[in-house]
Design a protein around this motif. Structure first.
Motif, short mmCIF file in Angstrom:
data_model
loop_
_atom_site.label_atom_id
_atom_site.label_comp_id
_atom_site.label_asym_id
_atom_site.label_seq_id
_atom_site.Cartn_x
_atom_site.Cartn_y
_atom_site.Cartn_z
N GLU A 24 9.69 11.98 -1.34
CA GLU A 24 10.48 10.90 -0.76
C GLU A 24 9.56 9.91 -0.04
OE1 GLU A 24 13.68 8.49 0.38
OE2 GLU A 24 13.48 9.96 -1.20
N ARG A 25 8.60 10.41 0.74
CA ARG A 25 7.65 9.53 1.43
C ARG A 25 6.85 8.70 0.44
NH1 ARG A 25 6.24 14.07 4.41
NH2 ARG A 25 4.24 14.10 3.33
N GLU A 26 6.41 9.33 -0.66
CA GLU A 26 5.65 8.61 -1.69
C GLU A 26 6.50 7.53 -2.34
OE1 GLU A 26 4.32 11.75 -4.25
OE2 GLU A 26 2.81 12.44 -2.81
N PHE A 27 7.76 7.86 -2.62
CA PHE A 27 8.69 6.89 -3.23
C PHE A 27 8.88 5.69 -2.30
CE2 PHE A 27 13.03 5.26 -3.49
CZ PHE A 27 13.03 4.75 -4.78
N VAL A 28 9.14 5.96 -1.03
CA VAL A 28 9.38 4.88 -0.06
C VAL A 28 8.12 4.03 0.10
CG1 VAL A 28 9.85 4.39 2.38
CG2 VAL A 28 11.24 6.06 1.15
N ALA A 29 6.95 4.66 0.12
CA ALA A 29 5.70 3.92 0.26
C ALA A 29 5.49 3.00 -0.94
CB ALA A 29 4.52 4.89 0.40
N GLN A 30 5.75 3.49 -2.14
CA GLN A 30 5.57 2.65 -3.33
C GLN A 30 6.60 1.53 -3.35
OE1 GLN A 30 4.96 4.39 -7.16
NE2 GLN A 30 5.23 2.46 -8.18
N GLU A 31 7.84 1.85 -3.01
CA GLU A 31 8.87 0.83 -3.00
C GLU A 31 8.54 -0.27 -1.99
OE1 GLU A 31 13.06 1.69 -1.68
OE2 GLU A 31 13.38 1.27 -3.81
N THR A 32 8.06 0.11 -0.83
CA THR A 32 7.65 -0.86 0.19
C THR A 32 6.50 -1.72 -0.32
OG1 THR A 32 8.39 0.62 1.95
CG2 THR A 32 6.83 -1.11 2.56
N ALA A 33 5.53 -1.11 -0.98
CA ALA A 33 4.39 -1.86 -1.53
C ALA A 33 4.86 -2.87 -2.57
CB ALA A 33 3.37 -0.90 -2.13
N ILE A 34 5.77 -2.46 -3.43
CA ILE A 34 6.28 -3.37 -4.46
C ILE A 34 6.99 -4.56 -3.83
CG2 ILE A 34 7.96 -3.62 -6.35
CD1 ILE A 34 7.33 -0.62 -7.01
N LEU A 35 7.87 -4.30 -2.86
CA LEU A 35 8.62 -5.37 -2.23
C LEU A 35 7.70 -6.30 -1.42
CD1 LEU A 35 11.78 -3.38 -1.11
CD2 LEU A 35 11.57 -4.97 -3.04
N THR A 36 6.69 -5.73 -0.79
CA THR A 36 5.73 -6.53 -0.05
C THR A 36 4.93 -7.42 -1.00
OG1 THR A 36 5.57 -4.86 1.68
CG2 THR A 36 3.75 -6.45 1.54
N THR A 37 4.54 -6.87 -2.13
CA THR A 37 3.81 -7.65 -3.14
C THR A 37 4.66 -8.82 -3.62
OG1 THR A 37 2.56 -5.71 -3.85
CG2 THR A 37 2.70 -7.56 -5.41
N ILE A 38 5.92 -8.57 -3.89
CA ILE A 38 6.82 -9.63 -4.35
C ILE A 38 6.91 -10.74 -3.31
CG2 ILE A 38 9.24 -10.19 -4.86
CD1 ILE A 38 9.42 -7.34 -6.14
N GLU A 39 7.15 -10.37 -2.05
CA GLU A 39 7.28 -11.37 -1.00
C GLU A 39 5.98 -12.16 -0.81
OE1 GLU A 39 10.13 -12.32 0.43
OE2 GLU A 39 11.08 -10.84 -0.89
N THR A 40 4.85 -11.47 -0.88
CA THR A 40 3.56 -12.14 -0.75
C THR A 40 3.34 -13.16 -1.86
OG1 THR A 40 2.61 -10.23 0.37
CG2 THR A 40 1.06 -11.79 -0.63
N LEU A 41 3.63 -12.74 -3.09
CA LEU A 41 3.45 -13.66 -4.23
C LEU A 41 4.42 -14.83 -4.16
CD1 LEU A 41 2.81 -11.04 -7.05
CD2 LEU A 41 1.13 -12.52 -5.93
#
Length: 75
Positions: A24-41
């Motif tokens: 669950e922690r790994e899933f949340v970390a990846q999901e957060t990274a994806i959403l952060t990448t989207i917002e940054t781009l």
């Protein structure tokens, strides 16, 4: 550890709680990274199609899954 005794039915599925928490922690970390990448781009003015292509490549996502992330926002 807690010095308690539990009756466990040997026919029931065994759940590794530590593994479940780790996944669950790994899933949340990846999901957060994806959403952060989207917002940054988005902040640096990449087009939506460019962003979708980049997250599909970087995070090995299907087009459908990438599209789902594209409509989410960081809370």
């Amino acid at each position: 550890c807690a010095n308690i005794s539990l009756d466990i039915d040997s026919n029931q599925e065994v759940v590794d709680v530590c593994r479940a928490w780790r996944e669950e922690r790994e899933f949340v970390a990846q999901e957060t990274a994806i959403l952060t990448t989207i917002e940054t781009l988005r902040d640096i003015d990449f087009s939506e199609s460019e962003i979708r292509e980049k997250i599909m490549a970087k995070y090995n996502l299907s087009e459908k899954k990438a599209a789902e992330y594209m409509i989410q926002r960081i809370a």
